[in-house]
Design a protein around this motif. Structure first.
Motif, PDB file in Angstrom:
ATOM      1  N   UNK A  48      18.617 136.305 108.101  1.00 30.59           N
ATOM      2  CA  UNK A  48      17.270 135.924 107.951  1.00 30.59           C
ATOM      3  C   UNK A  48      17.853 134.522 106.108  1.00 30.59           C
ATOM      4  N   UNK A  49      18.351 135.640 105.617  1.00 29.84           N
ATOM      5  CA  UNK A  49      18.648 134.110 104.854  1.00 29.84           C
ATOM      6  C   UNK A  49      19.406 135.027 103.731  1.00 29.84           C
ATOM      7  N   UNK A  50      20.435 134.623 103.960  1.00 33.59           N
ATOM      8  CA  UNK A  50      21.776 134.884 103.411  1.00 33.59           C
ATOM      9  C   UNK A  50      22.440 135.042 101.803  1.00 33.59           C
ATOM     10  N   UNK A  51      21.190 134.469 100.919  1.00 28.92           N
ATOM     11  CA  UNK A  51      21.334 134.255  99.624  1.00 28.92           C
ATOM     12  C   UNK A  51      20.414 134.838  99.142  1.00 28.92           C
ATOM     13  N   UNK A  52      19.578 135.341  99.593  1.00 27.29           N
ATOM     14  CA  UNK A  52      18.297 135.961  98.894  1.00 27.29           C
ATOM     15  C   UNK A  52      19.104 137.582  97.647  1.00 27.29           C
ATOM     16  N   UNK A  53      18.675 136.998  96.493  1.00 22.72           N
ATOM     17  CA  UNK A  53      19.222 138.134  95.247  1.00 22.72           C
ATOM     18  C   UNK A  53      18.668 139.234  95.373  1.00 22.72           C
ATOM     19  N   UNK A  54      17.484 139.507  95.650  1.00 22.32           N
ATOM     20  CA  UNK A  54      17.362 140.974  96.084  1.00 22.32           C
ATOM     21  C   UNK A  54      17.505 142.018  97.112  1.00 22.32           C
ATOM     22  N   UNK A  55      17.689 140.820  98.087  1.00 21.12           N
ATOM     23  CA  UNK A  55      18.776 141.980  98.901  1.00 21.12           C
ATOM     24  C   UNK A  55      19.754 141.895  98.355  1.00 21.12           C
ATOM     25  N   UNK A  56      20.219 141.332  98.040  1.00 24.55           N
ATOM     26  CA  UNK A  56      22.021 141.195  97.737  1.00 24.55           C
ATOM     27  C   UNK A  56      21.630 142.720  96.566  1.00 24.55           C
ATOM     28  N   UNK A  57      21.172 142.696  95.489  1.00 27.11           N
ATOM     29  CA  UNK A  57      21.313 143.333  94.978  1.00 27.11           C
ATOM     30  C   UNK A  57      20.935 145.006  94.979  1.00 27.11           C
ATOM     31  N   UNK A  58      20.109 145.170  95.807  1.00 26.16           N
ATOM     32  CA  UNK A  58      19.953 146.089  96.756  1.00 26.16           C
ATOM     33  C   UNK A  58      20.451 146.848  97.215  1.00 26.16           C
ATOM     34  N   UNK A  59      21.518 145.869  98.185  1.00 33.27           N
ATOM     35  CA  UNK A  59      22.693 146.583  98.729  1.00 33.27           C
ATOM     36  C   UNK A  59      23.732 146.383  97.729  1.00 33.27           C
ATOM     37  N   UNK A  60      24.541 146.029  96.708  1.00 39.95           N
ATOM     38  CA  UNK A  60      24.897 147.219  95.562  1.00 39.95           C
ATOM     39  C   UNK A  60      24.679 148.169  94.929  1.00 39.95           C
ATOM     40  N   UNK A  61      23.128 147.894  94.741  1.00 43.28           N
ATOM     41  CA  UNK A  61      22.796 149.636  94.762  1.00 43.28           C
ATOM     42  C   UNK A  61      22.786 150.598  95.535  1.00 43.28           C
ATOM     43  N   UNK A  62      23.202 150.503  96.621  1.00 40.99           N
ATOM     44  CA  UNK A  62      22.756 150.923  97.478  1.00 40.99           C
ATOM     45  C   UNK A  62      24.212 151.735  97.584  1.00 40.99           C
ATOM     46  N   UNK A  63      25.421 150.924  97.496  1.00 41.91           N
ATOM     47  CA  UNK A  63      26.735 151.008  97.389  1.00 41.91           C
ATOM     48  C   UNK A  63      27.077 152.005  96.540  1.00 41.91           C
ATOM     49  N   UNK A  64      26.532 151.290  94.663  1.00 45.74           N
ATOM     50  CA  UNK A  64      26.957 151.958  93.406  1.00 45.74           C
ATOM     51  C   UNK A  64      26.078 153.226  93.970  1.00 45.74           C
ATOM     52  N   UNK A  65      24.809 153.724  94.159  1.00 40.40           N
ATOM     53  CA  UNK A  65      24.282 155.002  94.067  1.00 40.40           C
ATOM     54  C   UNK A  65      24.962 155.746  94.812  1.00 40.40           C
ATOM     55  N   UNK A  66      25.318 156.469  96.031  1.00 40.75           N
ATOM     56  CA  UNK A  66      26.393 156.652  97.487  1.00 40.75           C
ATOM     57  C   UNK A  66      27.532 156.772  96.885  1.00 40.75           C
ATOM     58  N   UNK A  67      28.074 155.431  96.304  1.00 40.46           N
ATOM     59  CA  UNK A  67      29.704 155.698  96.728  1.00 40.46           C
ATOM     60  C   UNK A  67      30.113 156.427  96.793  1.00 40.46           C
ATOM     61  N   UNK A  68      29.937 156.241  98.442  1.00 38.48           N
ATOM     62  CA  UNK A  68      31.160 156.826  98.886  1.00 38.48           C
ATOM     63  C   UNK A  68      32.065 155.536  99.582  1.00 38.48           C
ATOM     64  N   UNK A  69      33.419 156.215  99.306  1.00 43.64           N
ATOM     65  CA  UNK A  69      34.508 155.756 100.111  1.00 43.64           C
ATOM     66  C   UNK A  69      34.541 154.673 101.407  1.00 43.64           C
TER      67      UNK A  69
END
Length: 354
Positions: free
Chosen positions: A158-179
């Motif tokens: 819907x919006x490929x450049x939405x800051x909050x969505x990207x920040x949340x995606x990065x949090x998911x990756x860092x929080x669960x940190x699964x290979x």
């Protein structure tokens, strides 16, 4: 009687002041006892709901009707952080099914994706759902994270450049940190950049995935070197496709700074894009350098970003290199990028005072 009347008016929900089941709550006006100089003119529906919200907060009520009330307020004002915070406290107090709350957030996140509070609330819910407790609503962390990444991908369509969505995606990756989660990110980013090579958010996320991943701290020097070579090849291909794309040049600068590799190691590549295109002499065959792919046939040259990269490389060399950098920046200021003349003059002054 409803606050809106008329034969052609649809049946809207009653305001809380008109509902018998809310008669026990004393509403609290926002401006009780004060006369503000510049009051905000809320709609009657919003003022009514928030007055009753302050009433239930004062009595510390936490119930299903409070959840309904906070949802009503949030749908009218998704940035109402107090409503979000009290909603979360109420969910926890009632031991409400948080998986159902997450599904409600699916629609709200898309509808109000540019509101930080939506994503923060989602983060709180997911954190509790995947916590190592005996909660009946506990879900497998990696399955939940995978589902979240899929959901985020849908939101980004819907919006490929939405800051909050990207920040949340990065949090998911860092929080669960699964290979396994990290492994799927580069192909996903490749698809986004194939679709839009100028998607600065995707370039930023690529840097986070490649160089910001904490679990890569155990990589060997050989592995780090191969990652660097891979990324340099990737950048060169993307620059060749769209030379005047600042996102790719910024990514190049970022990884050189991150790996502490001198800018002048990429001078031969940047020089291909920093000069005006010279028509090939009759019958001459173009020499193709696989290590340094040249610009596409329709590229507009010289490329401002390439010229600035060359100037930066020379300035970092010092001495005579600084004088050469100043010449390039003067050319940008006077001819190729007059719009940013003041900026280039600032860069000249900056290196001249060193």
């Amino acid at each position: 009687m409803s606050h809106i009347s008329g034969d052609n008016t649809p049946n809207l929900p009653l305001m809380y002041s008109e509902r018998p089941d809310w008669a026990d709550v004393v509403p609290l006006p926002q401006y009780e006892g004060v006369n503000p100089i510049a009051p905000i003119f809320y709609t009657p529906e919003y003022k009514d709901a928030t007055d009753y919200f302050r009433g239930v907060v004062k009595t510390s009520e936490m119930s299903q009707r409070v959840l309904d009330l906070t949802e009503t307020i949030i749908r009218m004002n998704p940035a109402h952080y107090s409503a979000w915070q009290y909603r979360y406290r109420t969910l926890r107090a009632l031991e409400a099914p948080l998986d159902a709350e997450l599904r409600l957030m699916d629609s709200l996140a898309i509808q109000f994706m540019k509101t930080y509070q939506v994503w923060h609330h989602r983060r709180l819910i997911l954190t509790h759902l995947t916590a190592p407790t005996s909660s009946p609503t506990k879900v497998d962390p990696i399955e939940a994270a995978t589902a979240e990444l899929d959901f985020i991908a849908r939101v980004l369509t819907v919006d490929t450049k939405n800051y909050h969505t990207w920040s949340y995606r990065q949090w998911i990756l860092a929080h669960f940190d699964d290979a396994g989660l990290w492994l799927g990110e580069l192909p996903y980013i490749d698809d986004l950049l194939d679709e839009d090579v100028r998607n600065n958010s995707a370039w930023h996320h690529r840097f986070f995935v490649v160089f910001g991943r904490g679990s890569r701290s155990g990589a060997t020097p050989e592995e780090d070197a191969e990652v660097f070579r891979r990324e340099i090849r990737y950048i060169k291909d993307k620059v060749s496709l769209a030379p005047n794309n600042p996102s790719a040049w910024n990514y190049l600068r970022g990884i050189l700074d991150h790996t502490q590799i001198p800018f002048n190691t990429l001078t031969p590549f940047a020089e291909l894009y920093a000069v005006a295109r010279v028509p090939a002499s009759g019958g001459a065959e173009e020499v193709i350098d696989l290590e340094n792919p040249g610009p596409s046939p329709d590229a507009v040259l010289p490329c401002v970003a390439a010229m600035d990269f060359l100037a930066e490389a020379k300035a970092r060399e010092g001495g005579e290199g600084t004088a050469n950098a100043i010449k390039i920046w003067k050319t940008l200021a006077d001819k190729h990028d007059i719009m940013r003349k003041k900026y280039w003059e600032y860069r000249i002054k900056e290196v001249s005072n060193v």
